[in-house]
Motif scaffolding. Structure first.
Motif, PDB file in Angstrom:
ATOM      1  N   ASP A 203       2.223   1.510  -6.653  1.00 14.07           N
ATOM      2  CA  ASP A 203       0.988   1.268  -5.911  1.00 14.07           C
ATOM      3  C   ASP A 203       0.763   2.405  -4.919  1.00 14.07           C
ATOM      4  N   THR A 204      -0.380   3.094  -5.025  1.00 11.21           N
ATOM      5  CA  THR A 204      -0.679   4.225  -4.136  1.00 11.21           C
ATOM      6  C   THR A 204      -1.721   3.880  -3.073  1.00 11.21           C
ATOM      7  N   SER A 205      -2.031   2.607  -2.927  1.00 14.23           N
ATOM      8  CA  SER A 205      -3.090   2.232  -1.990  1.00 14.23           C
ATOM      9  C   SER A 205      -2.706   2.508  -0.537  1.00 14.23           C
ATOM     10  N   GLU A 206      -1.392   2.619  -0.255  1.00 13.33           N
ATOM     11  CA  GLU A 206      -0.941   2.899   1.108  1.00 13.33           C
ATOM     12  C   GLU A 206      -0.738   4.385   1.364  1.00 13.33           C
ATOM     13  N   GLY A 207      -0.962   5.239   0.361  1.00 16.55           N
ATOM     14  CA  GLY A 207      -0.800   6.672   0.588  1.00 16.55           C
ATOM     15  C   GLY A 207       0.042   7.336  -0.472  1.00 16.55           C
ATOM     16  N   ALA A 221       5.539  -2.146   5.737  1.00 13.28           N
ATOM     17  CA  ALA A 221       4.297  -1.720   5.092  1.00 13.28           C
ATOM     18  C   ALA A 221       4.556  -1.056   3.759  1.00 13.28           C
ATOM     19  N   PHE A 222       5.770  -0.501   3.592  1.00 13.60           N
ATOM     20  CA  PHE A 222       6.116   0.175   2.346  1.00 13.60           C
ATOM     21  C   PHE A 222       7.105  -0.639   1.524  1.00 13.60           C
ATOM     22  N   GLU A 229       1.985  -7.733   0.904  1.00 11.94           N
ATOM     23  CA  GLU A 229       1.618  -7.037  -0.329  1.00 11.94           C
ATOM     24  C   GLU A 229       1.062  -8.009  -1.368  1.00 11.94           C
ATOM     25  N   MET A 233       5.072  -2.693  -4.490  1.00 13.93           N
ATOM     26  CA  MET A 233       4.765  -1.269  -4.527  1.00 13.93           C
ATOM     27  C   MET A 233       5.341  -0.625  -5.779  1.00 13.93           C
TER      28      MET A 233
END
Length: 314
Positions: A203-207, A221-222, A229, A233
């Motif tokens: 998942d790249t939605s956080e960067g 968060a990661f 979530e 991720m």
């Protein structure tokens, strides 16, 4: 006694392989390359040698570890030792420019990329690319170093003139077309012994900080199992285009890469672009536990079989 030698610069990442080697009762020795001596007048010990030097070593204070490792690998190869991820693999690990040219030579599509050294040249490269949005990244990278998304040349100018600009360790900044996934994820295909073992959806939605290793997770968060979530991720998936996997396996053979994670992304039009070959690949324990597949265990078994062959040969 013959053994497995792990050539590395990060104990936090290597400990997971060491654990699996110990579970399998395999003899090993870890060579940390932050500092060291390579006696070119001597003969290397017997055994098999696995290189997992990282392009991001300088971020841990190990600036010259890759250079020392390069000389060490050349010495081992000169003496016909069995080396996995040898000098050519390390060369590709340390340069995305060389990765992309090698991938294209194997008819594997990469994003449009222009390399530049110097502020004015970075701007010139972005203007020449002629597409927006675009991203910058470091040529010698790992861990998403230097990855920034821009929607205009003016935004890039502000970044280059500001305090947030990161000078690449080799001086080379890449300007690259931005490939957008309609569902905000990339896929990483994992290979051991040059053979596909599994793929993980990231998942790249956080960067862009995409390192899967447990040591890279810095806060909830990661976290792959964080309560906030909607999806993990890192998630091991069942299906990957088999034609693409065959291309990757051929690429690895051609470039003498034995262990790698290859990252790719598919846009809304269904076009797939390959943008990273990580020869220091790590695995995420939560995703593996859920899927019942274990990359470091497969790697330890692979190294164990190689050591057995080496012992019989000698």
């Amino acid at each position: 006694m013959s053994r497995i030698y792990i050539i590395h610069e990060n104990d936090d990442w290597t400990q997971y392989l060491v654990k699996r080697l110990e579970e399998l009762d395999l003899p090993y020795e870890a060579w940390h390359m932050k500092n060291g001596v390579v006696d070119l007048t001597s003969t290397p010990p017997d055994g098999v040698f696995y290189n997992r030097m990282s392009a991001s070593s300088h971020t841990r204070g190990h600036r010259y570890a890759p250079e020392l490792t390069g000389g060490l690998l050349a010495w081992l190869e000169q003496h016909d030792r069995t080396v996995f991820n040898g000098t050519h693999a390390l060369e590709l690990e340390l340069s995305k420019m060389k990765q992309y040219t090698a991938l294209e030579a194997s008819h594997i599509k990469t994003p449009k990329t222009i390399a530049a050294v110097g502020r004015d040249q970075i701007l010139e490269a972005a203007e020449k690319l002629g597409t927006a949005p675009f991203i910058t990244k470091h040529n010698r990278a790992g861990k998403g170093l230097g990855v920034q998304l821009f929607y205009s040349i003016e935004g890039l100018k502000s970044y280059l003139d500001g305090s947030d600009f990161e000078e690449p360790i080799d001086g080379i900044t890449l300007i690259q077309e931005y490939i957008e996934s309609p569902e905000s994820f990339i896929t990483r295909a994992e290979f051991v012994g040059g053979k596909f073992i599994y793929a993980v959806r990231v998942d790249t939605s956080e960067g862009f900080e995409l390192c899967p290793a447990d040591a890279c997770r810095i806060d909830d968060a990661f976290c792959p199992v964080g309560e906030q979530e909607e999806r993990p991720m890192f998630e091991i998936i069942d299906h990957v285009n088999p034609t693409l996997i065959k291309k990757y396996e051929a690429f690895l053979r051609e470039n003498k890469i034995h262990v790698a994670g290859i990252e790719f992304i598919t846009n809304a039009q269904g076009e797939t672009f390959t943008y990273d070959v990580n020869t220091n690949t790590n695995y995420n324990s939560d995703a593996e536990a859920k899927a019942g597949k274990y990359g470091m265990l497969e790697l330890a078994k692979f190294l164990g079989k190689a050591l057995e062959k080496e012992t019989v040969k000698s």
